[in-house]
Design a protein around this motif. Structure first.
Motif, PDB file in Angstrom:
ATOM      1  N   LYS A   3       1.285  -0.841  -0.013  1.00 41.16           N
ATOM      2  CA  LYS A   3      -0.020  -0.081   0.012  1.00 41.16           C
ATOM      3  C   LYS A   3       0.698   1.438  -0.014  1.00 41.16           C
ATOM      4  O   LYS A   3       0.946   2.144  -0.762  1.00 41.16           O
ATOM      5  N   GLN A   4       1.720   1.218   1.078  1.00 43.00           N
ATOM      6  CA  GLN A   4       2.345   2.482   1.126  1.00 43.00           C
ATOM      7  C   GLN A   4       3.910   2.807   0.252  1.00 43.00           C
ATOM      8  O   GLN A   4       3.785   3.593  -0.688  1.00 43.00           O
ATOM      9  N   LYS A   7       2.092   3.718  -3.479  1.00 41.20           N
ATOM     10  CA  LYS A   7       1.232   5.374  -2.904  1.00 41.20           C
ATOM     11  C   LYS A   7       2.430   6.458  -3.063  1.00 41.20           C
ATOM     12  O   LYS A   7       2.430   7.169  -3.212  1.00 41.20           O
ATOM     13  N   GLU A  33       4.211  12.934  10.257  1.00 43.43           N
ATOM     14  CA  GLU A  33       2.981  12.177   9.706  1.00 43.43           C
ATOM     15  C   GLU A  33       1.726  13.159   9.739  1.00 43.43           C
ATOM     16  O   GLU A  33       1.066  13.552   9.581  1.00 43.43           O
ATOM     17  N   GLU A  38       3.059  13.970   3.233  1.00 45.15           N
ATOM     18  CA  GLU A  38       2.467  12.621   2.552  1.00 45.15           C
ATOM     19  C   GLU A  38       3.938  11.675   2.144  1.00 45.15           C
ATOM     20  O   GLU A  38       3.574  10.416   2.065  1.00 45.15           O
ATOM     21  N   ALA A  39       5.184  12.099   2.719  1.00 45.31           N
ATOM     22  CA  ALA A  39       6.072  10.923   2.774  1.00 45.31           C
ATOM     23  C   ALA A  39       7.067  11.336   3.881  1.00 45.31           C
ATOM     24  O   ALA A  39       7.668  12.654   4.425  1.00 45.31           O
ATOM     25  N   ARG A  73       8.511   2.594  11.107  1.00 51.38           N
ATOM     26  CA  ARG A  73       7.574   1.768  10.165  1.00 51.38           C
ATOM     27  C   ARG A  73       6.459   1.426  11.346  1.00 51.38           C
ATOM     28  O   ARG A  73       5.355   1.702  11.366  1.00 51.38           O
ATOM     29  N   ASP A  77       2.503   5.698   9.225  1.00 46.86           N
ATOM     30  CA  ASP A  77       1.980   4.568   8.000  1.00 46.86           C
ATOM     31  C   ASP A  77       2.034   5.398   6.567  1.00 46.86           C
ATOM     32  O   ASP A  77       1.519   4.956   5.729  1.00 46.86           O
ATOM     33  N   ILE A  78       3.033   6.298   6.313  1.00 43.48           N
ATOM     34  CA  ILE A  78       2.951   7.236   5.311  1.00 43.48           C
ATOM     35  C   ILE A  78       4.741   5.645   4.560  1.00 43.48           C
ATOM     36  O   ILE A  78       5.279   5.398   5.150  1.00 43.48           O
ATOM     37  N   PRO A  79       4.551   6.640   3.635  1.00 45.88           N
ATOM     38  CA  PRO A  79       5.856   5.720   2.850  1.00 45.88           C
ATOM     39  C   PRO A  79       6.861   6.112   3.543  1.00 45.88           C
ATOM     40  O   PRO A  79       7.341   7.485   3.752  1.00 45.88           O
ATOM     41  N   ASN A 107       9.996   1.668   1.868  1.00 45.67           N
ATOM     42  CA  ASN A 107       9.829   1.927   0.400  1.00 45.67           C
ATOM     43  C   ASN A 107      10.346   2.146  -0.240  1.00 45.67           C
ATOM     44  O   ASN A 107      10.009   1.636  -1.866  1.00 45.67           O
TER      45      ASN A 107
END
Length: 288
Positions: A3-4, A7, A33, A38-39, A73, A77-79, A107
């Motif tokens: 998912k990440q 994204k 976050e 966004e990352a 991590r 929950d963001i990349p 990621n």
């Protein structure tokens, strides 16, 4: 993890200059976050500075970065794009590094072409490996990843060693070898920055170091140029150093460091960052 990863790939493909702050630990990642970024970037320099109190001279290893990545991590929950310096060895070591970092929750990894011991990209005295060696590392990295959404960011530090044109040639070789994102470290002028998206087709990252060699333009300017990621690797760390110094100096001088002093986060703000209420709810749920 997919998912990440998906994204992050979508953020990169949009080429809209996504702001990406650096996190040296899980606490700073939580703040990043919570503020809606966004990352985040797990910074090797930041881990070295905060974990060891040492400069960015290649002192951290794979286990250090994997442990910090796993903790971050678990917190967000963001990349996550993770700095793995030179990959901690040759192409075979890079294969191992990719497998370890993918399991740790990264990621993407950022892999660079310096010789060990590496240095901060804005320090003097850097040395670089041959292009062929770096190409082998990139190929090893792409072969080792389990998911196609685990991305390889290939960085060259050759601008300071061989000049801008030679650095671009390296970037083109990295792109051909399969790197997902290209990172030419420390361009020294706005003209060089504007040339990069014109000369290199692959998505690109620009690294902005406050006090470093690269001109700091507006984020809109980088978005208009077509950069994918705009990295501020150590703004959070530098602001934390400044804040700690001010508060501890005030304390030493007998000044107030209460919640009204403006020098500290409040007690409640601190608990909000670490999500104490969620743990209170769990405690209540499982109370016997």
């Amino acid at each position: 993890m997919n998912k990440q990863g998906r994204k992050l790939r979508s953020l990169i493909e949009a080429r809209r200059g996504v702001l990406m702050p650096g996190a040296a630990n899980a606490l700073s990642a939580r703040i990043i976050e919570d503020l809606g970024y966004e990352a985040a970037y797990v910074t090797g320099a930041g881990v070295t500075n905060t974990f060891y109190g040492m400069p960015d001279h290649g002192f951290v290893g794979l286990n250090d970065m994997a442990a910090h990545t796993a903790a971050i991590r678990n917190a967000v929950d963001i990349p996550l794009v993770v700095d793995v310096d030179t990959g901690f060895g040759n192409a075979v070591n890079v294969s191992h590094t990719v497998r370890v970092m993918e399991r740790a929750g990264a990621n993407a990894i950022q892999l660079e072409d310096q010789k060990m011991p590496k240095k901060c990209g804005h320090f003097a005295g850097k040395e670089i490996v041959d292009t062929t060696e770096m190409v082998s590392k990139i190929k090893a990295a792409t072969d080792a990843r389990q998911s196609e959404d685990f991305l390889i960011v290939a960085r060259t530090d050759s601008r300071a060693v061989e000049g801008f044109d030679a650095a671009v040639e390296r970037c083109l070789a990295f792109e051909e070898a399969g790197a997902d994102v290209i990172f030419l470290e420390a361009p020294v002028s706005e003209e060089e920055l504007r040339k990069l998206p014109e000369l290199i087709k692959a998505p690109q990252l620009v690294n902005l170091v406050v006090g470093g060699k690269t001109p700091i333009l507006s984020n809109q300017a980088f978005a208009d140029m077509g950069f994918s990621l705009v990295l501020y690797a150590n703004v959070a760390l530098q602001s934390a150093i400044a804040g700690m110094t001010r508060a501890l100096t005030a304390l030493k001088n007998g000044e107030s460091v209460g919640e009204s002093s403006g020098l500290l986060a409040t007690f409640n703000e601190r608990q909000q960052v670490v999500k104490k209420s969620e743990f209170d709810a769990l405690e209540k749920k499982y109370q016997t």
